[in-house]
Motif scaffolding. Structure first.
Motif, short mmCIF file in Angstrom:
data_model
loop_
_atom_site.label_atom_id
_atom_site.label_comp_id
_atom_site.label_asym_id
_atom_site.label_seq_id
_atom_site.Cartn_x
_atom_site.Cartn_y
_atom_site.Cartn_z
N TYR A 47 1.05 -1.08 -0.23
CA TYR A 47 -0.11 -0.13 -0.34
C TYR A 47 1.27 1.24 0.80
N ASP A 49 0.16 5.54 -0.33
CA ASP A 49 -0.66 7.05 -1.00
C ASP A 49 0.21 7.89 -1.60
N ASN A 50 1.44 7.85 -2.34
CA ASN A 50 1.71 8.73 -2.91
C ASN A 50 2.56 8.40 -3.54
N THR A 72 -3.75 1.36 -3.32
CA THR A 72 -4.16 2.82 -2.92
C THR A 72 -5.33 3.61 -2.75
N HIS A 73 -5.67 4.33 -2.22
CA HIS A 73 -6.86 5.09 -2.17
C HIS A 73 -6.57 6.43 -2.66
N GLN A 74 -5.65 7.06 -2.94
CA GLN A 74 -5.06 8.09 -3.23
C GLN A 74 -5.38 7.90 -5.09
#
Length: 268
Positions: A47, A49-50, A72-74
């Protein structure tokens, strides 16, 4: 091959990620699981984020030619999205009815407060989740403006898994036996971050709250799922409640015995 698995919060994104990895395993292409220095030593998911191309290059070096799935959630950096659009990086996105996302976030918040941890602890009511869901909806829409992205609905991931496995395998260009992949997740203990897995959970939401969500996210419903009619938005108790069972049983008995009940009046 690099695959980015994006998911809205509470959209079965971890299951979609795990299914993608399992498809690769079944195809004889064991995916790379990252550890230090890119991920914690005991991390169970890749995982981030960026995600930008600098990170992608580091991941490629660590993978040493093996396939790898990134969760990811982004929204990644523009240079990564360009690679997705050109097909150099594969991508899937999972989404869910915002009302159901809110209900699941509230569940998570209650657990977090019980265990004194910060994650989702601010989510006490559905309204507390709106700002986060605003961001998730816009991130999803940005993802879906990119060509070549496989969209997967929560209900399909959880309740039509075999067809999703087939779609993902086709997207990855590998051949598998969907039933064999599905069997791995028959035990829900194998599903990371599993909550309730209830279909059409939005029925738990009051009519007033449901209308707020339907209006606020009208563009989401228009783009990703049929907008429910107003008549279907009234509160419906969950089928497992004893009160609902009593109502249904009582109604059936009245209907079944209607002849006996009306007979005295028919003779008059």
């Amino acid at each position: 091959m690099i695959i980015i698995s994006f998911g809205m919060l509470k959209s079965a994104s971890t299951l979609a990620y795990q299914m993608t990895e399992q498809i690769l395993r079944q195809a004889g292409r064991a995916p790379c699981i990252l550890g230090l220095p890119l991920r914690p030593a005991l991390s169970v998911t890749n995982y981030f984020d960026n995600i930008d191309m600098a990170l992608i290059r580091r991941i490629e070096a660590a993978a040493q030619g093996r396939d790898i799935v990134i969760k990811t959630h982004q929204l990644p950096a523009p240079d990564v999205l360009e690679q997705v659009e050109h097909g150099a990086i594969r991508a899937t996105v999972s989404y869910r009815d915002p009302r159901e996302i809110a209900l699941s976030m509230v569940d998570h918040g209650a657990r977090s407060r019980r265990w004194s941890i910060p994650e989702f602890s601010e989510c006490k009511t559905a309204s507390d989740c709106l700002a986060s869901i605003d961001d998730q909806v816009e991130t999803l829409r940005s993802w879906c403006r990119i060509g070549g992205v496989e969209r997967i609905a929560y209900n399909d991931i959880c309740f039509d898994m075999r067809s999703v496995i087939t779609r993902l395998a086709n997207r990855l260009g590998v051949a598998v036996m969907p039933a064999q992949v599905e069997s791995v997740f028959a035990n829900k203990m194998m599903v990371g971050q599993f909550n309730k897995g209830v279909k059409d959970r939005f029925h738990e939401m009051s009519a007033r709250e449901s209308t707020i969500f339907l209006d606020r996210y009208a563009h989401f419903y228009d783009e990703f799922m049929p907008r429910p009619s107003p008549s279907s938005q009234s509160f419906i108790p969950r089928a497992g409640s004893s009160q609902l069972r009593q109502i249904l049983i009582g109604g059936w008995r009245l209907w079944h015995n209607r002849g006996k009940l009306l007979a005295p009046y028919a003779r008059r």
